[in-house]
Scaffold this motif. Structure first.
Motif, PDB file in Angstrom:
ATOM      1  N   VAL A 420     -46.213 -36.047  16.013  1.00  0.00           N
ATOM      2  CA  VAL A 420     -46.769 -36.381  17.335  1.00  0.00           C
ATOM      3  C   VAL A 420     -48.104 -37.095  17.106  1.00  0.00           C
ATOM      4  O   VAL A 420     -49.164 -36.490  17.103  1.00  0.00           O
ATOM      5  N   PHE A 421     -47.990 -38.401  16.907  1.00  0.00           N
ATOM      6  CA  PHE A 421     -49.156 -39.197  16.466  1.00  0.00           C
ATOM      7  C   PHE A 421     -50.050 -39.637  17.615  1.00  0.00           C
ATOM      8  O   PHE A 421     -51.175 -40.066  17.404  1.00  0.00           O
ATOM      9  N   GLY A 422     -49.500 -39.632  18.844  1.00  0.00           N
ATOM     10  CA  GLY A 422     -50.216 -40.156  20.008  1.00  0.00           C
ATOM     11  C   GLY A 422     -49.156 -40.574  21.015  1.00  0.00           C
ATOM     12  O   GLY A 422     -47.988 -40.183  20.877  1.00  0.00           O
ATOM     13  N   TYR A 423     -49.524 -41.364  22.005  1.00  0.00           N
ATOM     14  CA  TYR A 423     -48.555 -41.730  23.050  1.00  0.00           C
ATOM     15  C   TYR A 423     -47.585 -42.810  22.582  1.00  0.00           C
ATOM     16  O   TYR A 423     -47.978 -43.744  21.869  1.00  0.00           O
ATOM     17  N   LEU A 424     -46.333 -42.653  23.010  1.00  0.00           N
ATOM     18  CA  LEU A 424     -45.321 -43.685  22.759  1.00  0.00           C
ATOM     19  C   LEU A 424     -44.892 -44.243  24.116  1.00  0.00           C
ATOM     20  O   LEU A 424     -44.030 -43.678  24.785  1.00  0.00           O
ATOM     21  N   PRO A 425     -45.528 -45.337  24.546  1.00  0.00           N
ATOM     22  CA  PRO A 425     -45.196 -45.875  25.873  1.00  0.00           C
ATOM     23  C   PRO A 425     -43.904 -46.695  25.851  1.00  0.00           C
ATOM     24  O   PRO A 425     -43.510 -47.213  24.801  1.00  0.00           O
ATOM     25  N   SER A 426     -43.267 -46.815  26.998  1.00  0.00           N
ATOM     26  CA  SER A 426     -42.175 -47.777  27.162  1.00  0.00           C
ATOM     27  C   SER A 426     -42.831 -49.126  27.450  1.00  0.00           C
ATOM     28  O   SER A 426     -44.055 -49.202  27.661  1.00  0.00           O
ATOM     29  N   LEU A 427     -42.024 -50.165  27.523  1.00  0.00           N
ATOM     30  CA  LEU A 427     -42.596 -51.481  27.836  1.00  0.00           C
ATOM     31  C   LEU A 427     -43.214 -51.463  29.239  1.00  0.00           C
ATOM     32  O   LEU A 427     -44.304 -52.012  29.465  1.00  0.00           O
ATOM     33  N   ARG A 428     -42.523 -50.787  30.184  1.00  0.00           N
ATOM     34  CA  ARG A 428     -43.040 -50.713  31.552  1.00  0.00           C
ATOM     35  C   ARG A 428     -44.422 -50.045  31.581  1.00  0.00           C
ATOM     36  O   ARG A 428     -45.379 -50.590  32.153  1.00  0.00           O
ATOM     37  N   VAL A 429     -44.525 -48.913  30.926  1.00  0.00           N
ATOM     38  CA  VAL A 429     -45.794 -48.170  30.920  1.00  0.00           C
ATOM     39  C   VAL A 429     -46.884 -48.984  30.221  1.00  0.00           C
ATOM     40  O   VAL A 429     -48.033 -49.044  30.678  1.00  0.00           O
ATOM     41  N   LEU A 430     -46.511 -49.631  29.134  1.00  0.00           N
ATOM     42  CA  LEU A 430     -47.483 -50.448  28.395  1.00  0.00           C
ATOM     43  C   LEU A 430     -48.032 -51.572  29.291  1.00  0.00           C
ATOM     44  O   LEU A 430     -49.240 -51.810  29.355  1.00  0.00           O
ATOM     45  N   LYS A 431     -47.108 -52.222  30.022  1.00  0.00           N
ATOM     46  CA  LYS A 431     -47.529 -53.353  30.865  1.00  0.00           C
ATOM     47  C   LYS A 431     -48.336 -52.898  32.069  1.00  0.00           C
ATOM     48  O   LYS A 431     -49.253 -53.594  32.504  1.00  0.00           O
ATOM     49  N   GLU A 432     -47.984 -51.724  32.586  1.00  0.00           N
ATOM     50  CA  GLU A 432     -48.741 -51.208  33.743  1.00  0.00           C
ATOM     51  C   GLU A 432     -50.157 -50.787  33.339  1.00  0.00           C
ATOM     52  O   GLU A 432     -51.043 -50.702  34.177  1.00  0.00           O
ATOM     53  N   GLY A 433     -50.331 -50.458  32.058  1.00  0.00           N
ATOM     54  CA  GLY A 433     -51.656 -50.000  31.591  1.00  0.00           C
ATOM     55  C   GLY A 433     -51.876 -48.545  31.943  1.00  0.00           C
ATOM     56  O   GLY A 433     -50.927 -47.797  32.129  1.00  0.00           O
ATOM     57  N   GLY A 434     -53.133 -48.139  32.034  1.00  0.00           N
ATOM     58  CA  GLY A 434     -53.427 -46.729  32.314  1.00  0.00           C
ATOM     59  C   GLY A 434     -53.474 -45.933  31.023  1.00  0.00           C
ATOM     60  O   GLY A 434     -53.432 -46.483  29.913  1.00  0.00           O
ATOM     61  N   TYR A 435     -53.545 -44.627  31.174  1.00  0.00           N
ATOM     62  CA  TYR A 435     -53.827 -43.731  30.041  1.00  0.00           C
ATOM     63  C   TYR A 435     -52.750 -43.780  28.948  1.00  0.00           C
ATOM     64  O   TYR A 435     -53.054 -44.009  27.777  1.00  0.00           O
ATOM     65  N   GLU A 436     -51.469 -43.567  29.317  1.00  0.00           N
ATOM     66  CA  GLU A 436     -50.423 -43.419  28.302  1.00  0.00           C
ATOM     67  C   GLU A 436     -50.142 -44.702  27.535  1.00  0.00           C
ATOM     68  O   GLU A 436     -49.691 -44.655  26.388  1.00  0.00           O
ATOM     69  N   GLY A 437     -50.390 -45.849  28.169  1.00  0.00           N
ATOM     70  CA  GLY A 437     -50.098 -47.117  27.501  1.00  0.00           C
ATOM     71  C   GLY A 437     -51.269 -47.626  26.680  1.00  0.00           C
ATOM     72  O   GLY A 437     -51.102 -48.212  25.616  1.00  0.00           O
ATOM     73  N   VAL A 438     -52.480 -47.418  27.196  1.00  0.00           N
ATOM     74  CA  VAL A 438     -53.664 -48.056  26.600  1.00  0.00           C
ATOM     75  C   VAL A 438     -54.809 -47.056  26.381  1.00  0.00           C
ATOM     76  O   VAL A 438     -55.279 -46.863  25.255  1.00  0.00           O
TER      77      VAL A 438
END
Ligand SMILES: [Zn+2]
Length: 474
Positions: A420-438
């Motif tokens: 469990v190295f950190g968050y693994l965002p989906s493409l949607r979450v990454l593009k939306e930004g916020g905590y889990e993506g960025v």
């Protein structure tokens, strides 16, 4: 497997001839019951002394006692060919390489159980001990956290290896059954606002409220073990006492209601899901009861899916890329202007630059698939996996198998597994930004978000591994 099965079938037919139809039915049943052997054990892993806790950067003092004990649970399942899988669930924030690697190595060298057959999962309780021990992650944390974490992890490795060793001789015939219930307290926590995504309840957001349950039942019908999942952060609580949060209570209630049964919680893709409402011990208990009730429903369904073998396992690394790392100048600016977390992130990256001459641009971690015959595909993903992975893989992997074998397979996707190295965002979450993506990257030693290829790389590796595991499980 087929040869062994044929031999059993012949025995059944002869027995049937001798004892009539009744004998045939009974023998067929007893043969089916020897298709699997299993054993399960719990071990207390609560730190023996006060130590720093993991989950909230704002904690400013070590633990103060416990609400109840934290546990590691071991479930070993063996198919007709003698192939085993070892599932270890833990009331911990995560699984680190320092925890998993030595256990995997011992299983491989001493028991000839391949690393691909070891699945380690963390409930992600935010009221467990600090596990980060590396120089880079320790930097900026202060105190003796790193040394403490290393000492705790080393004792945990010994404890888990000993527990696996203790569990192995207890393998006994079981049937494996699958069914699922539902619990409603998990909610998407990524609320879109005019100022970007905020960490707040988002009832319209994607969610996976299923509670998958795999139960191992002894010949006398009693339940030896129930492995159950839910996709939701264990963050009802944020205080200074060790506690398994809702998952800890759910396991406690289930074991109290089923003496002799080991209840194992396996965290799903709950990276962007929170339990609501939260913040009190009573609420953690209520959510635990809700989850335990959902497991009870699943255990009591009249026609659970019988799970057949053999087992097939596959595991391999996926390599992800980080977006272009910041320059030294940018890091110096971040150190000057950022808040205390941004400052210490800049410090860690500047140290990387100094010590290694560059900043890490790739990260590799293992993905795993455990296949149970043509019935159940269990996928284990590293990192704080967001719910999109579970929802997508339910469709992608099912379609693939239906096309090939015309059966309805069960797809169970666990997150928070093996590393469990950190968050693994989906493409949607990454593009939306916020905590889990960025935003969460600030609390790690990684330079910044992953590139847009993150989801594609993870999903294609899982599809590849699923094909391998399904081939091996024939
Ligand atoms: Zn988290």
């Amino acid at each position: 497997m087929k040869r062994i099965w044929r031999r059993f079938t012949i025995v059944v037919l002869i027995t049937g001839c001798l004892f009539g139809t009744q004998g045939l039915l009974q023998s067929a049943e007893s043969v089916q019951k020897t298709e699997w052997r299993a054993a399960a054990t719990s071990v207390v892993i609560t730190p023996e002394k006060s130590m720093w806790m993991s989950g909230y950067a704002a904690r400013n003092k070590p633990s103060e006692g416990k609400v109840h004990d934290l546990f590691a649970k071991v479930l070993i399942i063996e198919d007709m060919n003698g192939q085993k899988v070892v599932i270890v669930t833990t009331d911990l924030i995560g699984i680190t390489p320092a925890l998993r690697d030595p256990i995997a190595a011992r299983l491989e060298s001493e028991l000839k159980i391949p690393a691909a057959a070891l699945l380690m999962n963390a409930s992600h309780t935010h009221c467990g001990p600090e596990l980060r021990e590396g120089k880079a992650t320790r930097r900026g944390l202060g105190g003796d956290r790193g040394a403490e974490a290393r000492e705790y992890t080393q004792s945990l490795v010994k404890k888990i290896i000993a527990t696996i060793g203790k569990t192995l001789p207890n393998l006994e015939p079981v049937t494996l059954k699958y069914s699922y219930g539902r619990a409603g307290f998990a909610m998407n926590r990524r609320l879109p606002t005019s100022k970007g995504v905020r960490n707040s309840p988002h009832p319209q957001g994607p969610v996976d409220q299923r509670v998958p349950v795999l139960s191992a039942r002894r010949n006398d019908g009693s339940i030896m073990a129930a492995l159950f999942g839910y996709a939701c952060h264990n963050t009802t609580l944020s205080f200074y006492q060790f506690c398994g949060d809702y998952a800890g209570f759910a396991q406690e209630y289930l074991e109290a209601d089923h003496p002799g049964m080991v209840a194992l919680f396996m965290m799903g893709c709950g990276g962007d899901q929170n339990p609501y409402p939260r913040r009190t011990l009573d609420l953690a208990k209520q959510h635990g009861r809700a989850l335990a009730n959902a497991v009870e429903v699943a255990l009591s369904v009249s026609q659970p899916r019988m799970i057949h073998g053999p087992l097939g396992v596959a595991m391999d690394d996926v390599v992800l890329e980080f977006a272009t790392p910041p320059t030294r100048e940018e890091l110096l600016k971040q150190k000057e202007r950022g808040n205390k977390y941004e400052k210490s992130h800049a410090d860690r990256l500047l140290a990387q630059l100094e010590e290694r001459g560059g900043i890490q641009i790739r990260y590799a971690f293992p993905l795993q698939v455990i296949q149970f015959g043509s019935d159940l595909t269990l996928v284990a993903i590293c990192g704080e996996t967001v719910v999109d992975y579970s929802l997508r893989l339910q469709k992608d992997l099912k379609t693939d198998l239906v096309a090939v074998e015309n059966v309805e397979p069960i797809i169970w996707v666990a997150g928070y597994s093996n590393n469990v190295f950190g968050y693994l965002p989906s493409l949607r979450v990454l593009k939306e930004g916020g905590y889990e993506g960025v935003g969460a990257m600030t609390y790690t030693s990684y330079p910044g978000p992953f590139t847009d290829s993150v989801e594609k790389r993870v999903v294609s590796k899982i599809v590849e591994l699923t094909k391998q595991a399904r081939k091996a499980a024939k």
